[in-house]
Design a protein around this motif. Structure first.
Motif, PDB file in Angstrom:
ATOM      1  N   CYS A  55      -6.413   4.493   5.216  1.00 57.53           N
ATOM      2  CA  CYS A  55      -6.624   5.732   5.959  1.00 57.53           C
ATOM      3  C   CYS A  55      -7.075   6.852   5.033  1.00 57.53           C
ATOM      4  O   CYS A  55      -6.706   6.898   3.864  1.00 57.53           O
ATOM      5  CB  CYS A  55      -5.347   6.158   6.681  1.00 57.53           C
ATOM      6  SG  CYS A  55      -4.728   4.958   7.890  1.00 57.53           S
ATOM      7  N   SER A  56      -7.865   7.763   5.573  1.00 56.02           N
ATOM      8  CA  SER A  56      -8.239   8.965   4.829  1.00 56.02           C
ATOM      9  C   SER A  56      -7.061   9.939   4.847  1.00 56.02           C
ATOM     10  O   SER A  56      -6.336  10.027   5.839  1.00 56.02           O
ATOM     11  CB  SER A  56      -9.458   9.630   5.471  1.00 56.02           C
ATOM     12  OG  SER A  56     -10.600   8.808   5.347  1.00 56.02           O
ATOM     13  N   PRO A  57      -6.817  10.648   3.752  1.00 54.98           N
ATOM     14  CA  PRO A  57      -7.636  10.720   2.538  1.00 54.98           C
ATOM     15  C   PRO A  57      -7.219   9.724   1.453  1.00 54.98           C
ATOM     16  O   PRO A  57      -7.754   9.746   0.357  1.00 54.98           O
ATOM     17  CB  PRO A  57      -7.363  12.149   2.066  1.00 54.98           C
ATOM     18  CG  PRO A  57      -5.928  12.365   2.427  1.00 54.98           C
ATOM     19  CD  PRO A  57      -5.727  11.629   3.735  1.00 54.98           C
ATOM     20  N   VAL A  59      -7.511   6.407   1.054  1.00 53.15           N
ATOM     21  CA  VAL A  59      -8.452   5.393   0.596  1.00 53.15           C
ATOM     22  C   VAL A  59      -9.484   5.976  -0.363  1.00 53.15           C
ATOM     23  O   VAL A  59     -10.028   5.277  -1.211  1.00 53.15           O
ATOM     24  CB  VAL A  59      -9.138   4.701   1.798  1.00 53.15           C
ATOM     25  CG1 VAL A  59     -10.113   5.646   2.490  1.00 53.15           C
ATOM     26  CG2 VAL A  59      -9.837   3.422   1.372  1.00 53.15           C
ATOM     27  N   GLU A  60      -9.736   7.290  -0.245  1.00 51.21           N
ATOM     28  CA  GLU A  60     -10.698   7.934  -1.139  1.00 51.21           C
ATOM     29  C   GLU A  60     -10.068   8.464  -2.417  1.00 51.21           C
ATOM     30  O   GLU A  60     -10.779   8.877  -3.334  1.00 51.21           O
ATOM     31  CB  GLU A  60     -11.404   9.095  -0.427  1.00 51.21           C
ATOM     32  CG  GLU A  60     -12.274   8.689   0.743  1.00 51.21           C
ATOM     33  CD  GLU A  60     -11.533   8.719   2.078  1.00 51.21           C
ATOM     34  OE1 GLU A  60     -12.121   8.368   3.104  1.00 51.21           O
ATOM     35  OE2 GLU A  60     -10.332   9.097   2.072  1.00 51.21           O
ATOM     36  N   ASN A 205      -4.854   3.600  -7.054  1.00 56.28           N
ATOM     37  CA  ASN A 205      -6.143   3.153  -6.526  1.00 56.28           C
ATOM     38  C   ASN A 205      -7.154   2.918  -7.641  1.00 56.28           C
ATOM     39  O   ASN A 205      -7.908   1.948  -7.622  1.00 56.28           O
ATOM     40  CB  ASN A 205      -6.706   4.183  -5.546  1.00 56.28           C
ATOM     41  CG  ASN A 205      -6.014   4.165  -4.193  1.00 56.28           C
ATOM     42  OD1 ASN A 205      -5.210   3.288  -3.914  1.00 56.28           O
ATOM     43  ND2 ASN A 205      -6.320   5.138  -3.359  1.00 56.28           N
ATOM     44  N   ARG A 242     -14.229  -1.479   1.817  1.00 61.45           N
ATOM     45  CA  ARG A 242     -14.284  -0.018   1.900  1.00 61.45           C
ATOM     46  C   ARG A 242     -14.798   0.583   0.592  1.00 61.45           C
ATOM     47  O   ARG A 242     -15.661   1.460   0.595  1.00 61.45           O
ATOM     48  CB  ARG A 242     -12.895   0.540   2.216  1.00 61.45           C
ATOM     49  CG  ARG A 242     -12.400   0.240   3.609  1.00 61.45           C
ATOM     50  CD  ARG A 242     -13.206   0.978   4.685  1.00 61.45           C
ATOM     51  NE  ARG A 242     -13.130   2.420   4.524  1.00 61.45           N
ATOM     52  CZ  ARG A 242     -12.155   3.181   5.026  1.00 61.45           C
ATOM     53  NH1 ARG A 242     -11.156   2.613   5.717  1.00 61.45           N
ATOM     54  NH2 ARG A 242     -12.159   4.482   4.854  1.00 61.45           N
ATOM     55  N   TRP A 243     -14.262   0.107  -0.523  1.00 70.64           N
ATOM     56  CA  TRP A 243     -14.679   0.651  -1.826  1.00 70.64           C
ATOM     57  C   TRP A 243     -16.101   0.233  -2.184  1.00 70.64           C
ATOM     58  O   TRP A 243     -16.809   0.974  -2.846  1.00 70.64           O
ATOM     59  CB  TRP A 243     -13.687   0.234  -2.900  1.00 70.64           C
ATOM     60  CG  TRP A 243     -12.381   0.972  -2.799  1.00 70.64           C
ATOM     61  CD1 TRP A 243     -12.136   2.107  -2.099  1.00 70.64           C
ATOM     62  CD2 TRP A 243     -11.159   0.638  -3.434  1.00 70.64           C
ATOM     63  NE1 TRP A 243     -10.823   2.489  -2.241  1.00 70.64           N
ATOM     64  CE2 TRP A 243     -10.201   1.606  -3.066  1.00 70.64           C
ATOM     65  CE3 TRP A 243     -10.769  -0.402  -4.282  1.00 70.64           C
ATOM     66  CZ2 TRP A 243      -8.875   1.585  -3.527  1.00 70.64           C
ATOM     67  CZ3 TRP A 243      -9.449  -0.439  -4.733  1.00 70.64           C
ATOM     68  CH2 TRP A 243      -8.514   0.549  -4.363  1.00 70.64           C
ATOM     69  N   MET A 246     -18.282   2.584  -0.393  1.00 75.11           N
ATOM     70  CA  MET A 246     -18.211   3.906  -1.000  1.00 75.11           C
ATOM     71  C   MET A 246     -18.923   3.955  -2.364  1.00 75.11           C
ATOM     72  O   MET A 246     -19.018   5.014  -2.974  1.00 75.11           O
ATOM     73  CB  MET A 246     -16.738   4.321  -1.175  1.00 75.11           C
ATOM     74  CG  MET A 246     -16.016   4.584   0.144  1.00 75.11           C
ATOM     75  SD  MET A 246     -14.189   4.600  -0.044  1.00 75.11           S
ATOM     76  CE  MET A 246     -13.996   5.902  -1.263  1.00 75.11           C
TER      77      MET A 246
END
Length: 251
Positions: A55-57, A59-60, A205, A242-243, A246
């Motif tokens: 989920c954001s934020p 995962v970022e 992460n 996801r990464w 990104m």
């Protein structure tokens, strides 16, 4: 250059940290193999429809922006075996530190299985080649003790100048990588809320993304280990996609 086609000379490394305490019973288990168990494990925590780490934020959250490709590439004039050995040592050390921060929450009662997804837990193969279920703290302790013993073994991870790595080093280090991946998988699945509570998600992460990028670059990472199967997916499998989207990971 392919890591599994390269057997090079060793180089001197910095002294290692102190030994990790050995589990008295861990000698009866040898992680020569370990299996997936698709039977649903006992729930560790009540989870939302989507894991928090996707989920954001969260995962970022990262310390390093952009692709990790450049930091995993083999430096000029550095032996590939030495480069892999030093990085595996660093991944182990940092992962062990993170696990130590949440170890109080990883107990026989809260984590009765080595879970890595809603329908997946890992089992251990003992010396009798039987698949056994272990509570997560026991499994992690066996893994970390086994890896520490390998790091302390000069025949596996040589530290003296002029001493070569054994021809079996690539296969050994690949198995080490697989077991460390499973520890990462359990932490994301069962203990990410504690990592968020410590406000350590950017560090964790970044460590895991670095771990994945390095494993991909040197043929240590098997995608089946990262994603599991359709009936028993590994929770962190979606992080790769996801990464990658990104631009953090490639491939």
């Amino acid at each position: 250059m392919s890591f599994f086609n390269s057997i090079g000379r060793s180089m001197t490394r910095a002294p290692r940290s102190g030994k990790r305490s050995t589990t008295p019973t861990s000698a009866t288990f040898s992680p020569t193999e370990s299996n997936y168990n698709s039977n649903p494990p006992s729930p560790v925590v009540s989870s939302p429809s989507k894991p928090l780490y996707l989920c954001s934020p969260f995962v970022e959250a990262a310390l390093v922006k952009g692709s990790l490709k450049t930091i995993v590439l083999l430096p000029k004039y550095v032996d590939i075996m030495e480069w892999v050995a030093v990085n595996i040592f660093d991944f182990y050390t940092n992962l062990n530190e993170f696990y130590g921060c949440v170890a109080e929450c990883c107990t026989q009662s809260t984590c009765p299985t080595m879970s890595a997804g809603p329908t997946l837990n890992f089992t251990w193969i003992n010396q009798d080649r039987k698949s056994v279920n272990l509570a997560a703290p026991t499994y992690v302790d066996y893994v970390m003790t086994w890896v520490q013993n390998l790091l302390d073994d000069e025949n596996v991870f040589p530290t003296k100048s002029g001493q070569d790595f054994a021809p079996s080093f690539p296969s050994t280090v690949k198995h080490v990588y697989r077991q460390l991946l499973r520890v990462f998988a359990h932490l994301y699945h069962a203990h990410y809320p504690q990592i968020l509570h410590l406000r350590s998600e950017p560090h964790f992460n970044s460590l895991f993304a670095h771990f994945l990028a390095f494993g991909r670059e040197y043929e240590l990472l098997e995608m089946k280990d990262l994603k599991g199967s359709s009936s028993a997916p590994v929770g962190i499998g979606e992080l790769w996609s996801r990464w990658r989207d990104m631009g953090i990971l490639e491939g």
